[in-house]
Scaffold this motif. Structure first.
Motif, PDB file in Angstrom:
ATOM      1  N   ARG A 264      28.129 119.303  70.388  1.00  0.00           N
ATOM      2  CA  ARG A 264      28.554 117.902  70.295  1.00  0.00           C
ATOM      3  C   ARG A 264      27.354 116.982  70.032  1.00  0.00           C
ATOM      4  NH1 ARG A 264      33.015 118.520  74.272  1.00  0.00           N
ATOM      5  NH2 ARG A 264      34.880 118.250  72.971  1.00  0.00           N
ATOM      6  N   GLU A 265      26.189 117.404  70.513  1.00  0.00           N
ATOM      7  CA  GLU A 265      24.988 116.568  70.375  1.00  0.00           C
ATOM      8  C   GLU A 265      24.161 116.943  69.155  1.00  0.00           C
ATOM      9  OE1 GLU A 265      26.538 114.874  73.398  1.00  0.00           O
ATOM     10  OE2 GLU A 265      24.695 114.113  72.475  1.00  0.00           O
ATOM     11  N   SER A 266      24.633 117.883  68.355  1.00  0.00           N
ATOM     12  CA  SER A 266      23.789 118.431  67.272  1.00  0.00           C
ATOM     13  C   SER A 266      24.054 117.747  65.935  1.00  0.00           C
ATOM     14  CB  SER A 266      24.033 119.939  67.152  1.00  0.00           C
ATOM     15  OG  SER A 266      23.670 120.575  68.372  1.00  0.00           O
ATOM     16  N   PRO A 267      23.024 117.614  65.081  1.00  0.00           N
ATOM     17  CA  PRO A 267      23.153 116.889  63.813  1.00  0.00           C
ATOM     18  C   PRO A 267      24.127 117.554  62.844  1.00  0.00           C
ATOM     19  CG  PRO A 267      21.017 117.997  63.928  1.00  0.00           C
ATOM     20  CD  PRO A 267      21.657 118.149  65.282  1.00  0.00           C
ATOM     21  N   GLY A 268      24.950 116.721  62.195  1.00  0.00           N
ATOM     22  CA  GLY A 268      25.845 117.207  61.153  1.00  0.00           C
ATOM     23  C   GLY A 268      27.106 117.861  61.662  1.00  0.00           C
ATOM     24  N   ILE A 269      27.287 117.874  62.997  1.00  0.00           N
ATOM     25  CA  ILE A 269      28.415 118.609  63.595  1.00  0.00           C
ATOM     26  C   ILE A 269      29.376 117.662  64.287  1.00  0.00           C
ATOM     27  CG2 ILE A 269      29.017 120.241  65.449  1.00  0.00           C
ATOM     28  CD1 ILE A 269      26.453 121.777  64.773  1.00  0.00           C
ATOM     29  N   MET A 270      30.682 117.939  64.113  1.00  0.00           N
ATOM     30  CA  MET A 270      31.736 117.237  64.849  1.00  0.00           C
ATOM     31  C   MET A 270      32.553 118.307  65.584  1.00  0.00           C
ATOM     32  SD  MET A 270      33.059 114.088  65.132  1.00  0.00           S
ATOM     33  CE  MET A 270      32.837 113.182  63.577  1.00  0.00           C
ATOM     34  N   VAL A 271      32.612 118.226  66.898  1.00  0.00           N
ATOM     35  CA  VAL A 271      33.382 119.207  67.671  1.00  0.00           C
ATOM     36  C   VAL A 271      34.768 118.634  67.942  1.00  0.00           C
ATOM     37  CG1 VAL A 271      33.586 120.425  69.882  1.00  0.00           C
ATOM     38  CG2 VAL A 271      31.347 120.231  68.755  1.00  0.00           C
ATOM     39  N   VAL A 272      35.786 119.381  67.527  1.00  0.00           N
ATOM     40  CA  VAL A 272      37.183 119.035  67.865  1.00  0.00           C
ATOM     41  C   VAL A 272      37.764 120.282  68.506  1.00  0.00           C
ATOM     42  CG1 VAL A 272      39.448 118.386  66.996  1.00  0.00           C
ATOM     43  CG2 VAL A 272      37.360 117.479  65.894  1.00  0.00           C
ATOM     44  N   ASP A 273      37.872 120.289  69.835  1.00  0.00           N
ATOM     45  CA  ASP A 273      38.144 121.574  70.490  1.00  0.00           C
ATOM     46  C   ASP A 273      38.970 121.361  71.752  1.00  0.00           C
ATOM     47  OD1 ASP A 273      36.205 124.284  71.993  1.00  0.00           O
ATOM     48  OD2 ASP A 273      38.141 124.253  70.960  1.00  0.00           O
ATOM     49  N   LYS A 274      40.291 121.332  71.555  1.00  0.00           N
ATOM     50  CA  LYS A 274      41.194 121.230  72.712  1.00  0.00           C
ATOM     51  C   LYS A 274      42.202 122.371  72.625  1.00  0.00           C
ATOM     52  CE  LYS A 274      41.083 116.226  73.655  1.00  0.00           C
ATOM     53  NZ  LYS A 274      39.989 115.902  72.689  1.00  0.00           N
ATOM     54  N   GLN A 275      42.485 123.004  73.725  1.00  0.00           N
ATOM     55  CA  GLN A 275      43.424 124.139  73.704  1.00  0.00           C
ATOM     56  C   GLN A 275      44.866 123.613  73.778  1.00  0.00           C
ATOM     57  OE1 GLN A 275      42.040 126.743  76.813  1.00  0.00           O
ATOM     58  NE2 GLN A 275      39.972 126.842  75.922  1.00  0.00           N
ATOM     59  N   GLU A 276      45.222 122.965  72.651  1.00  0.00           N
ATOM     60  CA  GLU A 276      46.575 122.397  72.551  1.00  0.00           C
ATOM     61  C   GLU A 276      46.955 122.280  71.074  1.00  0.00           C
ATOM     62  OE1 GLU A 276      45.381 118.782  74.499  1.00  0.00           O
ATOM     63  OE2 GLU A 276      45.457 117.664  72.593  1.00  0.00           O
ATOM     64  N   ASP A 277      48.229 122.007  70.788  1.00  0.00           N
ATOM     65  CA  ASP A 277      48.649 121.836  69.391  1.00  0.00           C
ATOM     66  C   ASP A 277      47.743 120.801  68.711  1.00  0.00           C
ATOM     67  OD1 ASP A 277      52.276 122.147  69.847  1.00  0.00           O
ATOM     68  OD2 ASP A 277      50.582 123.548  70.036  1.00  0.00           O
ATOM     69  N   THR A 292      30.308 119.071  59.540  1.00  0.00           N
ATOM     70  CA  THR A 292      30.773 120.444  59.747  1.00  0.00           C
ATOM     71  C   THR A 292      31.532 120.425  61.070  1.00  0.00           C
ATOM     72  OG1 THR A 292      28.969 121.452  58.503  1.00  0.00           O
ATOM     73  CG2 THR A 292      30.020 122.803  60.209  1.00  0.00           C
ATOM     74  N   PHE A 293      32.808 120.790  61.012  1.00  0.00           N
ATOM     75  CA  PHE A 293      33.661 120.692  62.192  1.00  0.00           C
ATOM     76  C   PHE A 293      33.728 122.035  62.918  1.00  0.00           C
ATOM     77  CE2 PHE A 293      35.404 116.515  61.438  1.00  0.00           C
ATOM     78  CZ  PHE A 293      35.223 116.333  60.073  1.00  0.00           C
ATOM     79  N   ILE A 294      33.678 121.980  64.235  1.00  0.00           N
ATOM     80  CA  ILE A 294      33.728 123.217  65.022  1.00  0.00           C
ATOM     81  C   ILE A 294      34.833 123.123  66.076  1.00  0.00           C
ATOM     82  CG2 ILE A 294      32.443 124.811  66.503  1.00  0.00           C
ATOM     83  CD1 ILE A 294      29.927 123.948  65.076  1.00  0.00           C
ATOM     84  N   SER A 295      35.657 124.178  66.109  1.00  0.00           N
ATOM     85  CA  SER A 295      36.779 124.230  67.060  1.00  0.00           C
ATOM     86  C   SER A 295      36.863 125.627  67.672  1.00  0.00           C
ATOM     87  CB  SER A 295      38.097 123.930  66.315  1.00  0.00           C
ATOM     88  OG  SER A 295      38.044 122.701  65.628  1.00  0.00           O
ATOM     89  N   ARG A 296      37.853 125.819  68.570  1.00  0.00           N
ATOM     90  CA  ARG A 296      38.157 127.149  69.150  1.00  0.00           C
ATOM     91  C   ARG A 296      36.940 127.844  69.732  1.00  0.00           C
ATOM     92  NH1 ARG A 296      42.231 129.921  67.697  1.00  0.00           N
ATOM     93  NH2 ARG A 296      41.881 130.578  69.875  1.00  0.00           N
ATOM     94  N   ILE A 297      36.070 127.097  70.424  1.00  0.00           N
ATOM     95  CA  ILE A 297      34.877 127.694  71.039  1.00  0.00           C
ATOM     96  C   ILE A 297      35.291 128.414  72.319  1.00  0.00           C
ATOM     97  CG2 ILE A 297      32.577 127.221  71.997  1.00  0.00           C
ATOM     98  CD1 ILE A 297      32.775 124.490  70.395  1.00  0.00           C
ATOM     99  N   ARG A 298      34.993 129.716  72.390  1.00  0.00           N
ATOM    100  CA  ARG A 298      35.411 130.481  73.587  1.00  0.00           C
ATOM    101  C   ARG A 298      34.576 131.750  73.721  1.00  0.00           C
ATOM    102  NH1 ARG A 298      38.022 131.404  69.033  1.00  0.00           N
ATOM    103  NH2 ARG A 298      39.176 133.363  68.656  1.00  0.00           N
ATOM    104  N   GLU A 299      34.487 132.240  74.968  1.00  0.00           N
ATOM    105  CA  GLU A 299      33.731 133.464  75.194  1.00  0.00           C
ATOM    106  C   GLU A 299      34.508 134.660  74.668  1.00  0.00           C
ATOM    107  OE1 GLU A 299      33.380 132.244  79.080  1.00  0.00           O
ATOM    108  OE2 GLU A 299      31.956 130.746  78.331  1.00  0.00           O
TER     109      GLU A 299
END
Ligand code: 2RA
Length: 342
Positions: A264-277, A292-299
């Motif tokens: 979320r704090e990194s350059p050029g990145i937008m995090v959209v990551d909610k475990q919902e529709d 650059t969008f990042i989602s579905r972050i999980r172990e």
């Protein structure tokens, strides 16, 4: 004293995006030339709220130019990039022609901006492959924090990556299916409409395609030669926007929550990551965007120190035109002299 630019390949998908993004940039610009092949001479292209008439690559005087942004294919670049550099312009090339040349920097500003200083060797800087760019933007902050060992990536690449004719092909095939027309014979050996094709660029020895090899080799040059990448690159029936599924193994522990906060704090990145529709980004939503969008972050529950995530970006913007203009901004911000005042 402002800069003069040439956009070489001004009528293609990436060329038109470069003109748009350059017109919106903060660079002090005196003059922009739209350069194209002889068959496009005189054709008008948009530059901000004005238009430019295309001039002929074969006869244009590149000594008038400080920076040339190239998107004219590898064959043209192999011949013309050295000539343009010799004329005194710095070339930023989108083709794969120069990417692995040791005397040519391969640059993603969020990852290795200082590498632009290497332009003095050949007067050429290479823009990486679109699918590599969005991936290394995502990987860089994670690598700095927890040291990446290995990345398994599957891509879902839109047809615009193959050029305007591929977009026309998808449209014609899709229309043909709904109107019961014959699927018009085109260059494709496979139907792309309502299909996916696990083949981008040529096949290499060992079974990888060149697109898959690019992701491996370019990541090693841009980010870290110790990072192992294995890729499967797939063409999907979307027009613009590449998506990637990333499985990332680290030397050190990094939780999904910590990774999400870091990204979320990194350059050029937008995090959209909610475990919902709708709690994630899809290619349709990234079109026209710079991030650059990042989602579905999980172990990854099957392996220690490993995360899964989803990465989406506009392949014509950050994947090509935007990154190219950002490299030009890096050059200018590092004091590249403007030699051609308008
Ligand atoms: C593609 N990355 O998507 C390749 C070239 N732009 O076709």
């Amino acid at each position: 004293m402002g800069f003069s630019f040439a956009i070489v390949g001004a009528t293609g998908n990436v060329g038109t995006e470069m003109l748009t993004i350059l017109s919106e940039s903060d660079i002090d610009i005196d003059k922009v030339y739209a350069v194209a092949s002889r068959r496009s001479v005189g054709r008008e292209v948009s530059y901000g709220d004005t238009t430019l008439k295309c001039v002929d690559l074969e006869t244009f005087d590149f000594s008038k130019v400080d920076i040339a942004l190239m998107s004219a294919g590898g064959d043209v670049s192999k011949v013309w990039s050295p000539k343009i550099a010799k004329a005194g312009a710095v070339v930023i090339d989108n083709s794969s022609a120069w990417r692995m040349d040791p005397d040519v920097p391969l640059v993603v500003p969020e990852v290795n901006a200082d590498a632009v200083s290497g332009y003095t060797k050949k007067g050429i800087i290479a823009n990486p492959n679109c699918s590599t760019i969005q991936m290394v933007v995502a990987l860089k902050p994670l690598h700095d924090r927890a040291v990446i060992k290995r990345v398994v990536v599957s891509t879902y690449q839109s047809v615009s990556g193959g050029g305007r004719k591929n977009m026309d092909e998808l449209w014609l095939q899709t229309k043909g299916i709904f109107t019961n027309d014959e699927l018009k014979p085109h260059n494709f050996t496979k139907q792309i409409a309502f299909n996916v094709i696990p083949h981008i660029d040529v096949f290499m020895d060992g079974g990888d395609t060149k697109e898959e090899w690019k992701m491996k080799a370019e990541t090693m040059k841009i980010l870290d030669k110790k990072v192992k990448v294995t890729a499967t690159c797939v063409r999907v029936p979307t027009f613009v926007g590449h998506a990637e599924s990333l499985n990332i193994e680290f030397e050190n522990e990094l939780s999904a929550d910590d990774a999400r906060d870091l990204l979320r704090e990194s350059p050029g990145i937008m995090v959209v990551d909610k475990q919902e529709d709708g709690g994630y980004v899809t290619p349709v939503e990234c079109v026209g965007e710079f991030a650059t969008f990042i989602s579905r972050i999980r172990e990854d529950s099957t392996q220690d120190n490993t995360l899964n995530m989803w990465c989406v970006s506009d392949n014509l913007r950050k994947g090509a035109a935007l990154n190219t203009v950002q490299i030009a901004e890096c050059l200018v911000n590092r004091g590249l002299p403007a030699k051609n005042a308008g």
